[in-house]
Design an enzyme around this catalytic site. Structure first.
Site, PDB file in Angstrom:
ATOM      1  N   PHE A 164       0.798  -1.225   0.000  1.00 54.78           N
ATOM      2  CA  PHE A 164       0.000   0.000   0.000  1.00 54.78           C
ATOM      3  C   PHE A 164       0.834   1.280   0.000  1.00 54.78           C
ATOM      4  CE2 PHE A 164      -3.772   2.445   0.651  1.00 54.78           C
ATOM      5  CZ  PHE A 164      -3.410   3.479   1.500  1.00 54.78           C
ATOM      6  N   ASN A 165       1.775   1.446   0.927  1.00 53.06           N
ATOM      7  CA  ASN A 165       2.497   2.726   1.041  1.00 53.06           C
ATOM      8  C   ASN A 165       3.213   3.081  -0.254  1.00 53.06           C
ATOM      9  OD1 ASN A 165       1.734   3.259   3.672  1.00 53.06           O
ATOM     10  ND2 ASN A 165       3.498   2.193   4.543  1.00 53.06           N
TER      11      ASN A 165
HETATM   12  O1  RIB Z   1       0.880  -1.973   3.714  1.00 45.55           O
HETATM   13  C1  RIB Z   1       0.850  -1.659   5.087  1.00 45.55           C
HETATM   14  C2  RIB Z   1       1.187  -0.225   5.305  1.00 45.55           C
HETATM   15  O2  RIB Z   1       0.223   0.616   4.651  1.00 45.55           O
HETATM   16  C3  RIB Z   1       1.134   0.201   6.776  1.00 45.55           C
HETATM   17  O3  RIB Z   1       1.994   1.286   6.975  1.00 45.55           O
HETATM   18  C4  RIB Z   1      -0.288   0.654   6.941  1.00 45.55           C
HETATM   19  O4  RIB Z   1      -0.436   1.562   8.036  1.00 45.55           O
HETATM   20  C5  RIB Z   1      -0.512   1.357   5.635  1.00 45.55           C
HETATM   21  O5  RIB Z   1       0.000   2.681   5.747  1.00 45.55           O
HETATM   22 CA    CA Z   2       1.073   3.336   7.902  1.00 45.51          CA
END
Ligand code: RIB
Ligand code: CA
Length: 309
Positions: A164-165
């Site tokens: 995700f990040n």
């Molecule tokens: O993929 C997990 C990450 O993305 C974590 O940092 C969660 O808090 C989201 O930000």
């Molecule tokens: Ca996060």
């Protein structure tokens, strides 16, 4: 003491990372900055202020940052963190106010006046950090290391290719990884195994304090969302691993690799392309997490919650 800046997108696991950082005597938190990611920028900022209010930490400067990635539209994660970004318990209304300056300006000013290099911990999309590096040519000399929660060698979560990040702002991730600054990447391959089970969460609940009651409620929500989305055995506490590593680097094992970020692939945008066999012959640019001492990690987290109860 190690001077740190924590840039985050609270988010349940970011919230625990803030609590662990505040509980760690070996860390000197120069500031907490927020970025859009798990939820919109206004919500992640509010959640950071609420978390600090919950634990009675009212002296750490907080500044809000970017509410969108460098390119494209913001992607959030309400299916994991809820509409507030911290669903699952009632947090207190903030008793502290954020600074009026932008997170990037705050980090730049703070690092430039620091009397030693600062470790930057980033647990959300890397938009703020990338803009900081673009904005100030001198800032690299003031950064000891950038510890990020993001990416993966083999795992994924937001798409079949990406974490995700990184997915939210792959261009920013590329700027950070190509900066020449030492980087440690805590990856999903390790953090998806950092599971707080429902039993672990009940153990925190049984502490029955003002913080443990709220944290256990939040973690149960987070666990149920992850059980539903990924079939996990509980809540994967991704972000606090970065803080635990800043406190005690031996809590994870890492290996040096070259990492590129895919920004163009129709199916692979946001993928961290980790050259595990060195076939590109490119210089390594990141310490990649390969394992975690989970028992020690759980003790650290529980101890941090207890400290503020
Ligand atoms: O993929 C997990 C990450 O993305 C974590 O940092 C969660 O808090 C989201 O930000
Ligand atoms: Ca996060």
């Amino acid at each position: 003491m190690k001077k740190i800046i924590l840039d985050c997108d609270p988010g349940h696991d970011d919230m625990v990372a803030i609590i662990l950082a505040c509980a760690s005597d070996g860390l000197d938190i120069l500031g907490i900055t927020t970025v859009a990611g798990n939820q919109t920028g206004d919500k992640t900022l509010l959640n950071a202020l609420k978390t600090l209010t919950l634990i009675g930490e009212k002296n750490i400067p907080v500044a809000g940052g970017f509410d969108r990635p460098l390119t494209g539209k913001l992607v959030t994660a309400p299916h994991i963190h809820g509409l507030s970004g911290l669903d699952g318990a009632d947090l207190p209304d903030p008793e502290i106010k954020p600074l009026k300056i932008h997170a990037v300006d705050f980090i730049e000013l703070t690092l430039m006046k620091a009397d030693e290099k600062v470790t930057v911990i980033a647990t959300g999309p890397l938009t703020n950090i990338a803009v900081l590096l673009l904005k100030s040519a001198q800032i690299k000399e003031k950064i000891e290391r950038i510890i990020i929660m993001g990416g993966a060698v083999y795992e994924s979560n937001i798409t079949p290719s990406a974490e995700f990040n990184i997915y939210v702002d792959p261009e920013a991730a590329g700027i950070v990884l190509n900066s020449g600054i030492p980087v440690t990447m805590v990856t999903l391959d390790v953090s998806n195994k950092a599971i707080f089970t429902l039993e672990d969460i009940d153990n925190i609940k049984s502490l029955n304090g003002k913080v443990s009651r709220v944290v256990s409620g939040l973690l149960r929500f987070f666990a149920e969302a992850n059980i539903k989305s990924f079939g996990f055995e509980g809540a994967p506490l991704h972000d606090p691993i970065t803080v635990a590593y800043a406190v005690d680097p031996d809590i994870i094992e890492t290996e040096l690799y070259h990492v590129d970020i895919e920004t163009k692939g129709e199916y692979t945008r946001g993928k961290t392309v980790v050259d595990v066999y060195g076939v590109t012959k490119k210089n390594t640019n990141a310490e990649i997490s390969v394992s975690l001492d989970l028992a020690r990690y759980k003790d650290l987290i529980t101890g941090a919650v207890k400290k503020f109860d």
